[in-house]
Write an enzyme that holds these catalytic residues in place. Structure first.
Site, PDB file in Angstrom:
ATOM      1  N   ARG A 228       0.844  -1.186   0.000  1.00  0.00           N
ATOM      2  CA  ARG A 228       0.000   0.000   0.000  1.00  0.00           C
ATOM      3  C   ARG A 228       0.885   1.243   0.000  1.00  0.00           C
ATOM      4  NH1 ARG A 228      -3.309  -2.530  -1.806  1.00  0.00           N
ATOM      5  NH2 ARG A 228      -5.417  -3.027  -1.112  1.00  0.00           N
ATOM      6  N   HIS A 276       0.093   0.970  -9.847  1.00  0.00           N
ATOM      7  CA  HIS A 276      -0.757   0.134  -8.998  1.00  0.00           C
ATOM      8  C   HIS A 276      -1.345  -1.017  -9.822  1.00  0.00           C
ATOM      9  CE1 HIS A 276      -3.186   0.263  -5.018  1.00  0.00           C
ATOM     10  NE2 HIS A 276      -3.062  -0.985  -5.444  1.00  0.00           N
TER      11      HIS A 276
END
Length: 313
Positions: A228, A276
């Site tokens: 993350r 991502h």
């Protein structure tokens, strides 16, 4: 029986089509029909609009489209219903592919050779064997365990760190605050697959980087973060690269996404950036699993892979 598909940040067409195809007897909607829509039984979400779930009085469960659930837990008006995280072979395999790819690229000096190619330089670099390298994995959940197994097959030494004690075949495991320093001291390539919690937020900082091995068989330590963005302090990563505390980094997640055009990470010669995309959720692979969970729950069976709200994952 109605399913609310509530997502932001991408077009939901693929997910909507897959749900309608696989669950033709259920209504699938993208927005509640009213402020207090009693028809909605389940919500499938990714970065849902804050408060959108609070007005669903008959909501029975929330399903995350991705492996992480921090995007759900940030909602200050989240109703008190079970939250289910995705654990799927497809998602796990995609993440392991990314981890193995980036470990091998750094290990085999991909960045250095690409720079040499651009400059027209013919220079053979010293290449250690895999068994001389130690890959340290932070986070030994489903994703971390699978990546460890695949890297172990290639011959790398694997060490792991987790919040609580875990036993993983072929992995020397460390845990808790007392286990972090000895874990870092063993690590040549650091792979981060942690969830984001109050305890892990900003954990990838100057202090942590300084406790990695200073010299490794390929020259210096490497950071790979596919967990993350909130785990990392990007100013600390840049500082560590500039003073050679870190040799290289591969980053798939960022403090702000999309990564701002002004970020120095885009053009840093020893940083590899992906948007991502390490393990993109595939609707055709994941929708059947979510619907199977719903069907089982309606038969009276327990939901699997429930989120511990206090732990944050």
């Amino acid at each position: 029986m109605t399913i609310l598909l509530s997502v932001t940040g991408f077009q939901p067409t693929e997910w909507l089509n897959a749900l309608q195809e696989r669950a033709p007897r259920r209504a699938v909607i993208l927005e509640p029909n009213s402020a207090n829509d009693a028809s909605v039984d389940y919500a499938i979400v990714w970065k849902q609009k804050p408060g959108v779930l609070a007005g669903l009085p008959n909501l029975k469960a929330i399903f995350s489209i991705g492996a992480g659930v921090d995007h759900i837990l940030r909602d200050p008006h989240l109703p008190d219903v079970p939250i289910v995280r995705i654990v799927a072979d497809d998602l796990t395999a995609r993440m392991s592919e990314y981890v193995v790819w980036r470990v091998l690229d750094h290990f085999r000096r991909g960045m250095a050779y690409r720079a040499q190619q651009a400059a027209g330089l013919w220079h053979d670099r010293v290449q250690p064997a895999a068994h001389e390298m130690t890959v340290g994995i932070m986070g030994l959940g489903e994703l971390g365990r699978d990546a460890a197994q695949k890297l172990g097959v290639l011959g790398f030494n694997i060490v792991g760190w987790s919040r609580t004690e875990k036993t993983v075949a072929g992995v020397e495991s460390f845990y808790g605050a007392s286990g972090l320093d000895p874990f870092l001291a063993r690590t040549d390539i650091l792979v981060v697959l942690l969830p984001i919690t109050p305890e892990t937020h900003g954990i990838l900082d100057t202090g942590l980087f300084s406790r990695l091995k200073h010299r490794t068989p390929i020259g210096g330590p490497v950071l790979i973060n596919a967990g993350r963005g909130g785990l990392q302090v990007e100013s600390a990563i840049l500082k560590a690269l500039d003073d050679e505390t870190l040799m290289e980094a591969s980053l798939d997640v960022f403090e702000t996404e999309p990564l701002p055009a002004s970020s120095r990470l885009w053009k840093h010669p020893r940083v590899f950036v992906t948007p991502h995309a390490a393990a993109t959720s595939n609707a055709q692979a994941l929708v059947p699993q979510i619907l199977a969970q719903i069907d089982a729950f309606e038969r009276g069976e327990e939901l699997q892979h429930l989120v511990d709200r206090q732990a944050g994952y």
